[in-house]
Design an enzyme around this catalytic site. Structure first.
Site, PDB file in Angstrom:
ATOM      1  N   CYS A  86     -21.492  11.827  34.161  1.00 53.18           N
ATOM      2  CA  CYS A  86     -20.162  11.451  35.054  1.00 53.18           C
ATOM      3  C   CYS A  86     -19.030  12.165  35.136  1.00 53.18           C
ATOM      4  O   CYS A  86     -19.073  13.094  35.235  1.00 53.18           O
ATOM      5  CB  CYS A  86     -19.930   9.856  34.636  1.00 53.18           C
ATOM      6  SG  CYS A  86     -18.965   9.040  35.962  1.00 53.18           S
ATOM      7  N   HIS A 194     -25.581   7.113  34.609  1.00 51.24           N
ATOM      8  CA  HIS A 194     -25.041   6.714  33.196  1.00 51.24           C
ATOM      9  C   HIS A 194     -26.553   6.374  32.329  1.00 51.24           C
ATOM     10  O   HIS A 194     -26.594   5.020  32.178  1.00 51.24           O
ATOM     11  CB  HIS A 194     -24.118   5.492  32.991  1.00 51.24           C
ATOM     12  CG  HIS A 194     -22.688   6.138  33.442  1.00 51.24           C
ATOM     13  ND1 HIS A 194     -21.789   6.575  32.352  1.00 51.24           N
ATOM     14  CD2 HIS A 194     -21.995   5.929  34.579  1.00 51.24           C
ATOM     15  CE1 HIS A 194     -20.782   6.968  33.083  1.00 51.24           C
ATOM     16  NE2 HIS A 194     -20.944   6.277  34.426  1.00 51.24           N
ATOM     17  N   GLU A 196     -26.778   6.541  29.381  1.00 49.38           N
ATOM     18  CA  GLU A 196     -26.297   5.939  27.976  1.00 49.38           C
ATOM     19  C   GLU A 196     -26.000   4.458  27.908  1.00 49.38           C
ATOM     20  O   GLU A 196     -25.881   3.542  27.191  1.00 49.38           O
ATOM     21  CB  GLU A 196     -25.244   6.539  27.462  1.00 49.38           C
ATOM     22  CG  GLU A 196     -23.563   6.336  27.977  1.00 49.38           C
ATOM     23  CD  GLU A 196     -23.463   6.721  29.424  1.00 49.38           C
ATOM     24  OE1 GLU A 196     -24.383   7.284  29.958  1.00 49.38           O
ATOM     25  OE2 GLU A 196     -22.495   6.934  29.702  1.00 49.38           O
TER      26      GLU A 196
END
Lengths: 225, 82
Positions: A86, A194, A196
């Site tokens: 990002c 994302h 994560e």
């Protein structure tokens, strides 16, 4: 394997990345301030999402001149893995480690939702645990995620198989639905979605876990050699 | 003192979504004759004196910080500011 998560003023996915490494793949991880000038002893660099410097000027523009950046560039040139997610992807394009630019979404609004991605290249140290063309679910959360590059750059990305993740449909106006690319050497990956935030099914998806597992596997394989 | 007035604009090849949104707002205001809006950035940079490579310095500030050459172009003028 020891990871560094670089923390800029305005980073806000740093702890998500920290836990993805610590609890997701059980490896060592440290938060490293943007003010530092050494990344000695780290095997992998992670640049988190967020709004570094409030996105002033352009997203990633101010962060690209932070003290730690020369060291990030040095490790990238040494071939160490560098992952920008990002805002981290935006920073990697601003410092020239990745080609192209992320700019305002075509809809001109912030988009926060789960998206489907296609793994376009699983022959990288970030994607080896995925199947080729595997479809995965990963969230996005960005206002400036429209990937743009000129025709010549796009052709280079294709010729070198640098396009690693694509959206299954037009999410934000990105050229050819590009969601993530690597550099030519394939040791630097930038992606808007994302992974994560997708490491536990209880949080919606664990499809992001294989990305971190791929990175760890590459490093362990190298140590054994 | 010297003042550099720097204008950064999106290249024509890049869709300006903020400009489009502003154009839509002008239409909502009733100005139906507005054909297009392109949004840019304007900077005023003050210098205490001219260096030997003054124009090169400003080019570097623009190329490396104020503008993203992938999507933006820039122009500037330098005026005396006393």
């Amino acid at each position: 394997m020891k990871f560094a998560v670089i923390v800029f003023p305005g980073s806000n996915c740093d702890m998500d990345l920290y836990y993805a490494i610590k609890d997701g793949v059980n490896e060592q991880v440290e938060l490293v301030s943007y003010k530092e000038t050494s990344l000695d002893g780290f095997d992998g660099i992670l640049i988190p999402g967020g709004f570094s410097y409030g996105d002033y000027l352009r997203s990633g523009a101010i962060a690209s001149h932070a003290p730690i950046i020369n060291e990030v560039k040095r490790l990238a040139e040494l071939g160490k893995p560098v992952l920008g997610i990002c805002n981290g992807f935006q920073i990697l394009t601003e410092i020239g480690l990745l080609p192209g630019t992320l700019t305002n979404n075509r809809q001109n609004r912030f988009i926060c939702e789960d998206v489907q991605l296609i793994v376009e290249n699983n022959q990288t140290q970030f994607t080896s645990e995925y199947e080729l063309n595997e479809q995965i679910t990963v969230p996005i959360a960005h206002g400036e995620g429209r990937y743009y590059c000129d025709d010549e750059t796009l052709q280079m990305l294709k010729d070198n198989h640098q396009i690693v993740f694509k959206y299954t449909h037009d999410v934000n106006g990105s050229i050819e639905e590009i969601a993530g690319i690597t550099n030519k050497q394939k040791n630097v990956l930038g992606m808007m979605p994302h992974p994560e935030r997708a490491i536990e099914t209880i949080l919606g998806s664990d499809d992001g876990l294989k990305l971190f597992q791929s990175m760890v596997k590459k490093q362990k394989d190298e140590v054994q050699l | 003192m010297l003042l550099a007035k720097v204008y950064v604009t999106l290249k024509d090849s890049v869709v300006d979504v903020q400009g489009e949104t502003i154009k839509d707002a002008t239409h909502s205001m009733g100005y139906k004759n507005v054909l297009d809006v392109r949004m840019g950035k304007y900077f005023e940079i003050k210098f205490d004196k001219r260096t030997d490579d003054f124009e090169n310095d400003i080019d570097s500030i623009c190329d490396d910080l104020l503008a993203n050459p992938n999507i933006e172009s820039y122009r500037y003028e330098i005026v005396e500011d006393n």
